[in-house]
Design a protein around this motif. Sequence first.
Motif, PDB file in Angstrom:
ATOM      1  N   GLN A  13       0.853  -1.178   0.000  1.00  0.00           N
ATOM      2  CA  GLN A  13       0.000   0.000   0.000  1.00  0.00           C
ATOM      3  C   GLN A  13       0.892   1.232   0.000  1.00  0.00           C
ATOM      4  O   GLN A  13       1.594   1.495   0.972  1.00  0.00           O
ATOM      5  N   ALA A  14       0.890   1.936  -1.102  1.00  0.00           N
ATOM      6  CA  ALA A  14       1.700   3.149  -1.214  1.00  0.00           C
ATOM      7  C   ALA A  14       0.994   4.299  -0.501  1.00  0.00           C
ATOM      8  O   ALA A  14      -0.216   4.427  -0.564  1.00  0.00           O
ATOM      9  N   GLN A  15       1.790   5.102   0.162  1.00  0.00           N
ATOM     10  CA  GLN A  15       1.268   6.309   0.770  1.00  0.00           C
ATOM     11  C   GLN A  15       1.911   7.484   0.060  1.00  0.00           C
ATOM     12  O   GLN A  15       3.128   7.538  -0.084  1.00  0.00           O
ATOM     13  N   VAL A  16       1.087   8.388  -0.381  1.00  0.00           N
ATOM     14  CA  VAL A  16       1.567   9.546  -1.139  1.00  0.00           C
ATOM     15  C   VAL A  16       1.374  10.791  -0.292  1.00  0.00           C
ATOM     16  O   VAL A  16       0.279  11.056   0.200  1.00  0.00           O
ATOM     17  N   TRP A  17       2.450  11.547  -0.125  1.00  0.00           N
ATOM     18  CA  TRP A  17       2.356  12.803   0.608  1.00  0.00           C
ATOM     19  C   TRP A  17       1.450  13.765  -0.159  1.00  0.00           C
ATOM     20  O   TRP A  17       1.449  13.781  -1.397  1.00  0.00           O
ATOM     21  N   PRO A  18       0.702  14.592   0.557  1.00  0.00           N
ATOM     22  CA  PRO A  18      -0.238  15.511  -0.098  1.00  0.00           C
ATOM     23  C   PRO A  18       0.416  16.396  -1.177  1.00  0.00           C
ATOM     24  O   PRO A  18      -0.178  16.637  -2.226  1.00  0.00           O
ATOM     25  N   GLU A  19       1.651  16.840  -0.932  1.00  0.00           N
ATOM     26  CA  GLU A  19       2.311  17.720  -1.911  1.00  0.00           C
ATOM     27  C   GLU A  19       2.699  16.972  -3.187  1.00  0.00           C
ATOM     28  O   GLU A  19       3.024  17.598  -4.197  1.00  0.00           O
ATOM     29  N   ASN A  20       2.660  15.645  -3.154  1.00  0.00           N
ATOM     30  CA  ASN A  20       2.978  14.839  -4.335  1.00  0.00           C
ATOM     31  C   ASN A  20       1.745  14.241  -5.009  1.00  0.00           C
ATOM     32  O   ASN A  20       1.868  13.537  -6.004  1.00  0.00           O
ATOM     33  N   TRP A  21       0.571  14.518  -4.458  1.00  0.00           N
ATOM     34  CA  TRP A  21      -0.646  13.876  -4.949  1.00  0.00           C
ATOM     35  C   TRP A  21      -0.932  14.204  -6.418  1.00  0.00           C
ATOM     36  O   TRP A  21      -1.270  13.305  -7.204  1.00  0.00           O
ATOM     37  N   ALA A  22      -0.802  15.455  -6.811  1.00  0.00           N
ATOM     38  CA  ALA A  22      -1.084  15.839  -8.208  1.00  0.00           C
ATOM     39  C   ALA A  22      -0.157  15.103  -9.169  1.00  0.00           C
ATOM     40  O   ALA A  22      -0.596  14.606 -10.214  1.00  0.00           O
ATOM     41  N   ALA A  23       1.119  15.002  -8.817  1.00  0.00           N
ATOM     42  CA  ALA A  23       2.077  14.291  -9.671  1.00  0.00           C
ATOM     43  C   ALA A  23       1.727  12.809  -9.746  1.00  0.00           C
ATOM     44  O   ALA A  23       1.802  12.196 -10.817  1.00  0.00           O
ATOM     45  N   TRP A  24       1.356  12.223  -8.619  1.00  0.00           N
ATOM     46  CA  TRP A  24       0.995  10.805  -8.598  1.00  0.00           C
ATOM     47  C   TRP A  24      -0.221  10.541  -9.484  1.00  0.00           C
ATOM     48  O   TRP A  24      -0.234   9.588 -10.271  1.00  0.00           O
TER      49      TRP A  24
END
Length: 77
Positions: free
Chosen positions: A5-16
């Motif tokens: 389960q990957a966790q994505v930091w909020p500041e990276n969400w758009a890129a993800w």
Amino acid sequence: MGTYQAQVWPENWAAWCLFETMATQWRAGPGGVIGLDYSVLAEELRLAQIPQVEHRRLRNDIRVLEAAALDCIYEEG
């Protein structure tokens, strides 16, 4: 097989999210996957109505994700 389960930091969400959108846009040659088709990225940025001022940062973020994905694809093991 275990689950991941990957966790994505909020500041990276758009890129993800953009990277996931590009998931079907890999270029491949006789030796395998080469990288993403960046001509499609421009259209995805436009379709997502992402402001122009964010494009450079997101392109750089996509390159980081692409490099990590390529490392996983060609990982020996």
